[in-house]
Design a protein around this motif. Sequence first.
Motif, PDB file in Angstrom:
ATOM      1  N   ILE A 185       0.836  -1.209   0.000  1.00 47.28           N
ATOM      2  CA  ILE A 185       0.000   0.000   0.000  1.00 47.28           C
ATOM      3  C   ILE A 185       0.865   1.253   0.000  1.00 47.28           C
ATOM      4  CG2 ILE A 185      -1.542   1.376   1.467  1.00 47.28           C
ATOM      5  CD1 ILE A 185      -2.955  -1.222   2.213  1.00 47.28           C
ATOM      6  N   PHE A 186       1.912   1.271   0.818  1.00 50.08           N
ATOM      7  CA  PHE A 186       2.761   2.461   0.897  1.00 50.08           C
ATOM      8  C   PHE A 186       3.693   2.588  -0.308  1.00 50.08           C
ATOM      9  CE2 PHE A 186       1.696   1.839   5.431  1.00 50.08           C
ATOM     10  CZ  PHE A 186       1.179   3.090   5.700  1.00 50.08           C
ATOM     11  N   ASP A 187       3.984   1.448  -0.950  1.00 50.04           N
ATOM     12  CA  ASP A 187       4.841   1.501  -2.143  1.00 50.04           C
ATOM     13  C   ASP A 187       4.051   1.927  -3.378  1.00 50.04           C
ATOM     14  OD1 ASP A 187       7.004   0.750  -0.645  1.00 50.04           O
ATOM     15  OD2 ASP A 187       6.831  -1.386  -1.135  1.00 50.04           O
ATOM     16  N   ALA A 188       2.960   1.229  -3.639  1.00 50.33           N
ATOM     17  CA  ALA A 188       2.155   1.505  -4.841  1.00 50.33           C
ATOM     18  C   ALA A 188       0.722   1.057  -4.608  1.00 50.33           C
ATOM     19  CB  ALA A 188       2.743   0.796  -6.061  1.00 50.33           C
ATOM     20  N   PRO A 189      -0.108   1.923  -4.023  1.00 52.14           N
ATOM     21  CA  PRO A 189      -1.507   1.533  -3.765  1.00 52.14           C
ATOM     22  C   PRO A 189      -2.257   1.256  -5.061  1.00 52.14           C
ATOM     23  CG  PRO A 189      -1.182   3.891  -3.390  1.00 52.14           C
ATOM     24  CD  PRO A 189       0.174   3.301  -3.611  1.00 52.14           C
ATOM     25  N   ALA A 190      -3.055   0.184  -5.030  1.00 55.82           N
ATOM     26  CA  ALA A 190      -3.824  -0.214  -6.211  1.00 55.82           C
ATOM     27  C   ALA A 190      -5.185  -0.727  -5.751  1.00 55.82           C
ATOM     28  CB  ALA A 190      -3.084  -1.285  -7.008  1.00 55.82           C
ATOM     29  N   PRO A 191      -6.208  -0.619  -6.604  1.00 56.32           N
ATOM     30  CA  PRO A 191      -7.547  -1.091  -6.220  1.00 56.32           C
ATOM     31  C   PRO A 191      -7.580  -2.581  -5.876  1.00 56.32           C
ATOM     32  CG  PRO A 191      -7.671   0.314  -8.164  1.00 56.32           C
ATOM     33  CD  PRO A 191      -6.210   0.067  -7.914  1.00 56.32           C
ATOM     34  N   GLU A 192      -6.685  -3.382  -6.477  1.00 55.61           N
ATOM     35  CA  GLU A 192      -6.684  -4.810  -6.186  1.00 55.61           C
ATOM     36  C   GLU A 192      -6.367  -5.098  -4.719  1.00 55.61           C
ATOM     37  OE1 GLU A 192      -4.953  -3.363  -8.541  1.00 55.61           O
ATOM     38  OE2 GLU A 192      -6.006  -3.978 -10.385  1.00 55.61           O
ATOM     39  N   GLN A 193      -5.656  -4.186  -4.088  1.00 54.10           N
ATOM     40  CA  GLN A 193      -5.304  -4.395  -2.688  1.00 54.10           C
ATOM     41  C   GLN A 193      -6.530  -4.344  -1.783  1.00 54.10           C
ATOM     42  OE1 GLN A 193      -2.472  -1.283  -2.308  1.00 54.10           O
ATOM     43  NE2 GLN A 193      -0.820  -2.395  -3.322  1.00 54.10           N
ATOM     44  N   VAL A 268      -3.797   6.713   2.335  1.00 53.88           N
ATOM     45  CA  VAL A 268      -2.824   6.960   1.264  1.00 53.88           C
ATOM     46  C   VAL A 268      -3.528   7.477   0.018  1.00 53.88           C
ATOM     47  CG1 VAL A 268      -1.224   5.829  -0.317  1.00 53.88           C
ATOM     48  CG2 VAL A 268      -1.135   5.308   2.125  1.00 53.88           C
ATOM     49  N   ILE A 269      -4.650   6.871  -0.312  1.00 57.84           N
ATOM     50  CA  ILE A 269      -5.403   7.327  -1.481  1.00 57.84           C
ATOM     51  C   ILE A 269      -5.905   8.744  -1.276  1.00 57.84           C
ATOM     52  CG2 ILE A 269      -7.480   6.937  -2.842  1.00 57.84           C
ATOM     53  CD1 ILE A 269      -5.215   5.036  -3.467  1.00 57.84           C
ATOM     54  N   ASN A 271      -4.554  11.064   0.636  1.00 55.11           N
ATOM     55  CA  ASN A 271      -3.410  11.980   0.570  1.00 55.11           C
ATOM     56  C   ASN A 271      -2.986  12.234  -0.878  1.00 55.11           C
ATOM     57  OD1 ASN A 271      -3.259  12.306   3.339  1.00 55.11           O
ATOM     58  ND2 ASN A 271      -1.813  10.613   3.618  1.00 55.11           N
ATOM     59  N   ARG A 272      -2.986  11.175  -1.681  1.00 56.37           N
ATOM     60  CA  ARG A 272      -2.609  11.354  -3.086  1.00 56.37           C
ATOM     61  C   ARG A 272      -3.649  12.195  -3.816  1.00 56.37           C
ATOM     62  NH1 ARG A 272       0.812   6.537  -5.809  1.00 56.37           N
ATOM     63  NH2 ARG A 272       2.320   6.267  -4.108  1.00 56.37           N
ATOM     64  N   THR A 273      -4.894  11.998  -3.486  1.00 58.26           N
ATOM     65  CA  THR A 273      -5.946  12.824  -4.099  1.00 58.26           C
ATOM     66  C   THR A 273      -5.762  14.286  -3.706  1.00 58.26           C
ATOM     67  OG1 THR A 273      -7.471  10.943  -4.037  1.00 58.26           O
ATOM     68  CG2 THR A 273      -8.434  13.136  -4.319  1.00 58.26           C
ATOM     69  N   ASN A 274      -5.411  14.530  -2.448  1.00 55.77           N
ATOM     70  CA  ASN A 274      -5.182  15.910  -1.992  1.00 55.77           C
ATOM     71  C   ASN A 274      -3.997  16.532  -2.725  1.00 55.77           C
ATOM     72  OD1 ASN A 274      -7.301  15.748  -0.201  1.00 55.77           O
ATOM     73  ND2 ASN A 274      -6.008  15.137   1.531  1.00 55.77           N
TER      74      ASN A 274
END
Length: 342
Positions: A185-193, A268-269, A271-274
Amino acid sequence: MIRILHKAHAQPARADMAVSELPALLAADHDHRAMLWVDLFGDAPTPGNHGESSVDPAINHLLREVFAFDPLAVDDALSETHVPKVDDWAHYLYIVLHAVVFKSDIAQIDTRELDVFLGHKLLVTYHFEPIPALELVWKQAQRDDRYWKRGADYLLYELYDRIATDYMPCLDEIEEVTDQIQDAIFDAPAPEQVTRILHVKRAVLRLRRILSPQREVVNKLARDSYGMVDSKNRVYFRDVYDHFVRLADLNESVRDLVTGALDSYLSVIANRTNEVMKVLTVVTTLFMPLTFITGFFGMNFFGAALDVTQAPLGWTLLGLALLGMVATPLAMFGYMRQRRWL
């Protein structure tokens, strides 16, 4: 498949007994009867018919006619999956246990039901899937006479203790999978997670629904006055009860870890959206004064067009406009950096 372990008083355990010898062994006097462990490996029940048509006729005959167990208890053993429980039928106990296997590749808990009939010097186990804990105790009982000295209820304790021990690697695997998901999650968050987290959470909840009744079954065996459980052996079941109490606590901790993994993904998602929204807001803000200047000078206040073709007025106004269009975004950018918005 039908397997029989026979232990006479001064003889080693035998695994070569024939099924046809069971009626004579069971007819012996209780005080002089040899101890028996009969393991029945049947076929999985067919959905919709209570499992009767898929049961081996030899197993059905053994349970109903040879051992003469109550038809209701036999139907429970042969039919659909039950939660862990213990029923007292006076001359024997009917107990439902659950062993577990965690499939880490699909994050799924696989439960394997084990039905047990505990009588005087008699232990009958029925299952339709391989259970590693049972196989281990079966092999050890053939080699070690100490498994038989305390009675059939002690054999049940050894089986229960091994099943409880196998829960720990299952919880460790769930925790390891959860840690791997958090790292990803912290490396590369993806919907599959999210899907994987929900699968792990479902596995933890299923394990919780098994641990609670299983713990209560052991508690009853350790504290209630069942005739088939010797008072000297109840202390062993208290030890298994302590194992299940610790397992239940660990399961709650793992559930908190899984919930935390889901919260981490959402954070994380968010924060990235922000970050994306901040960049878009900055770009919009920087180009806003440019839009105002170009729009202002594009309006016709003095007729069909503002006549600025005569030098030096035209070049002066053009230079001022270009200078303002460059200076204003730079000034706004510096102001944002000073306020630590960027």
